[in-house]
Enzyme design. Sequence first.
Site, short mmCIF file in Angstrom:
data_model
loop_
_atom_site.label_atom_id
_atom_site.label_comp_id
_atom_site.label_asym_id
_atom_site.label_seq_id
_atom_site.Cartn_x
_atom_site.Cartn_y
_atom_site.Cartn_z
N TYR A 47 0.83 -1.22 0.00
CA TYR A 47 0.00 0.00 0.00
C TYR A 47 0.86 1.27 0.00
O TYR A 47 0.35 2.38 -0.19
CB TYR A 47 -0.94 0.06 1.22
N HIS A 105 0.57 -11.76 2.27
CA HIS A 105 -0.51 -11.02 1.60
C HIS A 105 -1.31 -11.86 0.61
O HIS A 105 -2.54 -11.76 0.55
CB HIS A 105 0.09 -9.80 0.89
#
Length: 272
Positions: A47, A105
């Site tokens: 991110y 992730h």
Amino acid sequence: MRFVEANGARIPAIGLGTWELRERACARVVEQALKLGYRHIDTAQVYENEREVGDGLRASGVKRDDIFLTTKIWTTHFAPHDLERSAKESLVRLRMSEVDLLLLHWPNPHVPLAETLGALAHAKRQGLTRHIGVSNFTVALIEEAVALCPEPLVCNQVEFHPYLDQSKVKAACARHGMALVAYSPVAKGRIKTDGTLMRIGRAHHKTPAQICLRWLVQQNVSAIPRTSKIERLSENIDIFDFSLTDEEMREISLLHSPTGRLTDFAFAPKWD
Ligand SMILES: NC(=O)c1ccc[n+]([C@@H]2O[C@H](COP(=O)([O-])OP(=O)(O)OC[C@H]3O[C@@H](n4cnc5c(N)ncnc54)[C@H](OP(=O)(O)O)[C@@H]3O)[C@@H](O)[C@H]2O)c1
């Protein structure tokens, strides 16, 4: 605030998602969220906002020990030494000595899962994180991961909202004492105009987003809605003063469809 208990972790039932929140705006939303009572923040290496998330945490004045902070290791760092190095880099960006939860992730079929999980468990034993878990794992991968991991996994973070049936993944998590953490929990805003959620909302004086989040939390799921708007921060956490009836829960569960998944798999890693 409610908590979801999972293999020794106590995960606040509502958290703040931070995907696409960037720079000063990100720090400001994180700070405000914590001031409004959020105690769970979700970020990830990919991110590119760990630095700002850390800034927001410190600016809030909330004690570090009272906050449940998650970050996620990106798939290009799954070889054991890379995982340890990149986890330490995340801590440097966050300016923290540890996170509360460190996740893989996405699955990466090009690195043996046993090696990556060994490194993840090692990161926990080194004190880089209090808990470890996975994200975007299927039922089969959950089973494999639980069998291979030397430390307990506390969650699988997956897309979950009324338009997507996740009952099998949820059952697999429950079997292993893991929490399901719901991402895209308000279906990226699509719940706003949903007729069923609006009608149920009118009965409880709540918005469709609040009904949707309550439906998740009432299933012992932790949800991490993201908003860039301060007023929606309060809306998304104001769900603990009412309950949905069994009939309302069932009705919302019927909204799923085979095309309900919203995750853009273009965002997922490409393997070839
Ligand atoms: N593990 C993974 O692979 C993965 C993947 C995706 C997401 N995540 C995590 O999960 C978090 C949440 O998922 P998401 O960002 O995909 O989707 P989401 O939280 O379901 O939706 C975010 C969108 O909904 C809007 N929204 C938020 N609250 C609302 C409300 N009360 N009423 C109406 N609209 C509302 C937001 O707009 P405004 O900003 O205008 O309010 C934003 O456009 C992410 O931020 C990230 O931390 C993880």
